[in-house]
Design an enzyme around this catalytic site. Structure first.
Site, PDB file in Angstrom:
ATOM      1  CG  PHE A   1      -0.369   0.444   2.500  1.00  0.00           C
ATOM      2  CD1 PHE A   1      -0.462   1.762   2.903  1.00  0.00           C
ATOM      3  CD2 PHE A   1       0.282  -0.453   3.343  1.00  0.00           C
ATOM      4  CE1 PHE A   1       0.078   2.185   4.112  1.00  0.00           C
ATOM      5  CE2 PHE A   1       0.818  -0.037   4.546  1.00  0.00           C
ATOM      6  CZ  PHE A   1       0.722   1.288   4.929  1.00  0.00           C
ATOM      7  CE  LYS A   2       3.804   1.551   4.856  1.00  0.00           C
ATOM      8  NZ  LYS A   2       5.049   1.203   5.497  1.00  0.00           N
ATOM      9  CG  ASP A   3       4.161   0.612  -4.400  1.00  0.00           C
ATOM     10  OD1 ASP A   3       5.302   1.060  -4.212  1.00  0.00           O
ATOM     11  OD2 ASP A   3       3.933  -0.598  -4.612  1.00  0.00           O
TER      12      ASP A   3
ATOM     13  CG  MET B   1       7.408   6.135  -1.850  1.00  0.00           C
ATOM     14  SD  MET B   1       7.625   7.130  -0.352  1.00  0.00           S
ATOM     15  CE  MET B   1       7.497   5.877   0.903  1.00  0.00           C
TER      16      MET B   1
ATOM     17  CB  THR C   1       8.358   2.738   4.322  1.00  0.00           C
ATOM     18  OG1 THR C   1       7.079   2.833   4.936  1.00  0.00           O
ATOM     19  CG2 THR C   1       8.844   4.139   4.004  1.00  0.00           C
TER      20      THR C   1
END
Length: 482
Positions: free
Chosen positions: A123-125, A128, A156
């Site tokens: 989900f960090k994408d 980011m 992350t």
């Protein structure tokens, strides 16, 4: 939109705007940045947004927080970021163009909000990739460079490195806990050979790495001299970008804006669920925010008792949902700021205790007495719970989930009685199962599928420096390479 610090001193300029705080992490006083007030979303806006694409919705929401980038440029950045080509790992049967489709386990009742379709399968994408494009844009406009220093408990780091690799004017120095991530997570980060990417494996826990990042960020002379910036979830732009998928998930799970939704969020550093809190404060019809932790249950303990008791590294459990092996939740300060009526002096006093390694207790305070107004409930999960949940979801629904998402599903089931009847619960998917293959095999006796573009990644050459958790050693490492 102007920004303030949770501890009262936002630095120079005295009333910074978005681009002024984008490239940094902590405010000069050690606090975290937040908007001076949360923009309110009207019913007319909700109605207008319901049919938007992800990129269009991102532009509509982020425009409320980013007022110092020309609208046409911000729209171009959102359009460039949120494409089916970038988020190309959508589950079979779901629409790729949705970017974050809801995959229903029980139609209209329990669903997974797919957030792991980006390049690093986490989900960090979602935030980011936007951050990488924003950094490149602002640095080019200002003729500047930046050295990003971050800490990761798993996802992350790879999300940041994949977003920043090859970007002009950007170097990334990413700290991770040596030997504590999955083999797939390590391979994603350490196999990158880009000249602007540097990996440092710290012989300790994630909290040791995070403490180093904070210590360097609080050395204002070093930070200024070496142009140190941050991409951890302490970076406001990360949180702002994550607000978008709460709105998108709401629209996907409802037919009208008269309905409500509950979100269950696996959370270690409180960044992901902090975005949900802000979406709710903006006016999104959120019935409940269900926080799920693993054995490192510092956040669950607070919501149950009013006591925030960060653990030392030696007390932090190494678990099979390693991205949540965190006992000092950096973003929690943002929520407490709202909880105590946005009083920076109270927050500064509470975090003076935290920074000294002590707990604080709000259980008898008038602020904690009204915590129910914020919609939070919480729960925790164990390794045995994760295995049982992964098995049950696979057997009942034919869906394979990762270990962190399993923590979320388990707590969502456990707390279902606290969600109003008829309100669907969306569990925020954290990562694809392949990132935690060892536990999937333990639970199901079979290897998870992996995208073709990531076959054999563990066999690629890896480039990483192993170091003791020493602030000065990390400073020397950075100085030698900038």
């Amino acid at each position: 939109m102007k920004y303030i610090s949770t501890r009262g001193h936002a630095g120079q300029p005295a009333n910074p705007e978005f681009c002024d705080i984008l490239l940094g992490g902590l405010a000069p006083d050690g606090g975290l940045y937040l908007p001076e007030s949360y923009p309110q979303v009207t019913r007319a806006e909700l109605d207008a947004w319901r049919g938007l694409s992800y990129a269009e919705l991102a532009f509509a929401i982020l425009s409320k927080f980013i007022t110092d980038i020309p609208q046409a440029d911000l729209k171009a950045i959102c359009d460039k970021t949120y494409t089916a080509g970038v988020y190309c790992h959508v589950r079979e049967g779901d629409k790729a163009s949705d970017i974050t489709p809801v995959h229903w386990l029980e139609e209209g009742r329990l669903g997974l909000l797919e957030l792991s379709n980006g390049p690093t399968l986490a989900f960090k994408d979602m935030a980011m990739q936007l951050l990488g494009n924003l950094f490149e844009y602002v640095l080019a406009k200002r003729g500047e460079t930046i050295n990003i220093l971050g800490a990761t408990s798993g996802d992350t780091g790879s999300a940041a490195e994949y977003a920043m690799r090859g970007k002009q004017g950007v170097r990334v120095f990413m700290l991770s806990p040596h030997g504590k991530m999955s083999a797939f997570q390590r391979a994603q980060m350490y196999s990158l050979q880009d000249e602007n990417i540097f990996n440092i494996a710290v012989t300790g826990m994630f909290d040791d790495a995070q403490d180093i990042v904070k210590a360097v960020s609080n050395d204002h002379a070093f930070k200024a001299q070496h142009k140190i910036g941050a991409v951890n979830s302490i970076n406001w732009a990360r949180v702002a970008a994550q607000i978008v998928y709460y709105f998108k998930g709401y629209f996907a799970a409802t037919k009208s804006n008269d309905e409500q939704v509950a979100f269950c969020v696996p959370s270690g550093n409180f960044g992901n669920i902090c975005a949900g809190h802000i979406a709710r404060m903006m006016g999104l019809p959120v019935a409940k925010l269900i926080l799920a932790t693993n054995e490192n249950d510092v956040l669950d303990e607070f919501f149950r008792s009013g006591v925030y008791r960060p653990r030392k590294a030696a007390e932090t459990h190494v678990t099979s949902s390693p991205s949540m092996d965190i006992s000092k939740a950096s973003n929690f300060e943002r929520f407490v700021f709202d909880l105590v009526g946005r009083d920076p002096q109270k927050v500064a006093a509470l975090w003076a205790e935290v920074d000294a390694g002590r707990a604080f207790d709000l259980s008898a305070s008038p602020e904690f007495a009204r915590i129910g107004e914020f919609g939070f409930v919480s729960g925790a999960s164990s390794h045995a719970d994760r295995l049982a949940t992964i098995r049950k979801v696979f057997e009942q629904y034919g869906v394979m989930i990762d270990t962190h998402t399993a923590d979320g599903v388990k707590v969502a089931w456990e707390r279902a009685a606290e969600v109003p009847v008829g309100v669907p619960v969306l569990v925020l998917e954290t990562a694809l199962p392949v990132k935690f293959a060892e536990t999937i095999v333990e639970a199901l006796g079979r290897e998870p599928e992996r995208p073709a573009d990531l076959e054999g990644i563990e066999k690629l050459p890896q480039r990483v420096e192993v170091m003791a958790p020493d602030v000065d050693a990390v400073k020397r490492f950075i100085t030698a390479r900038v």
